[in-house]
Design a protein around this motif. Structure first.
Motif, PDB file in Angstrom:
ATOM      1  N   UNK A 147      -3.796  15.734   1.464  1.00 50.12           N
ATOM      2  CA  UNK A 147      -4.816  15.954   0.624  1.00 50.12           C
ATOM      3  C   UNK A 147      -4.364  15.702  -0.879  1.00 50.12           C
ATOM      4  N   UNK A 148      -2.996  15.727  -1.234  1.00 45.55           N
ATOM      5  CA  UNK A 148      -2.567  15.691  -2.682  1.00 45.55           C
ATOM      6  C   UNK A 148      -2.036  14.270  -2.879  1.00 45.55           C
ATOM      7  N   UNK A 149      -2.399  13.390  -1.877  1.00 42.79           N
ATOM      8  CA  UNK A 149      -1.655  11.877  -2.221  1.00 42.79           C
ATOM      9  C   UNK A 149      -2.862  11.229  -2.529  1.00 42.79           C
ATOM     10  N   UNK A 150      -2.872  10.129  -3.721  1.00 39.06           N
ATOM     11  CA  UNK A 150      -3.997   9.256  -4.120  1.00 39.06           C
ATOM     12  C   UNK A 150      -3.513   7.738  -3.528  1.00 39.06           C
ATOM     13  N   UNK A 151      -2.336   7.620  -3.681  1.00 43.04           N
ATOM     14  CA  UNK A 151      -1.808   6.618  -3.096  1.00 43.04           C
ATOM     15  C   UNK A 151      -0.290   6.447  -3.064  1.00 43.04           C
ATOM     16  N   UNK A 152       0.354   5.468  -2.327  1.00 44.54           N
ATOM     17  CA  UNK A 152       1.943   5.500  -2.496  1.00 44.54           C
ATOM     18  C   UNK A 152       2.438   4.239  -3.034  1.00 44.54           C
ATOM     19  N   UNK A 153       3.614   4.254  -3.631  1.00 46.91           N
ATOM     20  CA  UNK A 153       4.314   3.074  -4.155  1.00 46.91           C
ATOM     21  C   UNK A 153       5.190   2.436  -3.133  1.00 46.91           C
ATOM     22  N   UNK A 154       5.402   1.247  -2.993  1.00 45.81           N
ATOM     23  CA  UNK A 154       6.434   0.659  -2.072  1.00 45.81           C
ATOM     24  C   UNK A 154       6.767  -0.517  -2.800  1.00 45.81           C
ATOM     25  N   UNK A 155       7.809  -1.136  -2.239  1.00 47.98           N
ATOM     26  CA  UNK A 155       8.687  -2.443  -2.484  1.00 47.98           C
ATOM     27  C   UNK A 155       8.505  -3.417  -1.446  1.00 47.98           C
TER      28      UNK A 155
END
Length: 212
Positions: free
Chosen positions: A176-184
């Motif tokens: 619930x507290x994640x808006x998006x993720x970053x990834x390579x």
């Protein structure tokens, strides 16, 4: 919520995955960004880890329609100001330092500051930041750790980055507290080196199909 926070959230909510790029050759920046945008990933972070990075930000900002380019690995006020001058629409730092916070206060461009502990999150909340980067995500405790922060630190949302792939992205995106993720993983070095932009668009499409 401040206008800068709203701007940052509007960028991060464009897609479930923000590509985190290390650009070695400025000539690849524009076709790479176009390939990512074509696959549905419009918000792009170019890290200041190479001599080509600022020129890459500048080129993508000027030439890639639909892209929202940000600069990552911002470690001090000088980097912050150079990245804004190059055309960054958002700024990302792996942690936080007084100089970076001071530069962010004086700028209209929003900052996504990094945090890895409850104390760091609380410190940034006191400074007015409710949208944070959780870094390095997997090494700092992963999705289980971030889930544990969601109740005591309710109201803070995160973009976890570090060790995230297509295999574990949903572990984070379901929180619930994640808006998006970053990834390579959406821009592997070998595909960039080969100029396989279609392959990168395919990876971007798979990432864009994940549920945020």
């Amino acid at each position: 919520m401040s206008a800068k926070t709203e701007t940052l959230l509007s960028i991060l909510k464009l897609q479930p995955v923000v590509p985190v790029l290390i650009v070695e050759d400025v000539a690849s920046a524009v076709p790479l960004a176009r390939a990512l945008v074509a696959g549905g990933l419009k918000a792009i972070e170019i890290t200041l880890r190479t001599p080509a990075a600022l020129d890459a930000v500048k080129a993508v900002a000027a030439e890639v329609e639909g892209a929202h380019v940000g600069a990552g690995t911002i470690l001090n006020a000088r980097d912050f100001e150079a990245a804004v001058k190059a055309g960054s629409t958002f700024i990302v730092s792996p942690g936080v330092a007084p100089g970076v916070l001071a530069a962010a206060r004086d700028s209209a461009v929003p900052l996504l500051p990094g945090a890895a502990t409850a104390s760091e999150v609380m410190t940034l909340r006191e400074a007015g930041y409710d949208v944070l980067k959780f870094f390095p995500a997997e090494q700092a405790g992963g999705a289980a750790y971030l889930k544990a922060l969601s109740s005591p630190l309710a109201g803070t949302v995160f973009c976890p980055t570090g060790g995230i792939s297509l295999k574990n992205a949903n572990d984070y995106l379901s929180l619930p507290n994640v808006v998006c993720v970053g990834g390579s993983w959406v821009a592997p070095k070998e595909l960039v080196a080969a100029g396989d932009w279609a392959g990168i668009t395919k990876l971007a499409s798979e990432a864009a199909a994940l549920k945020a």
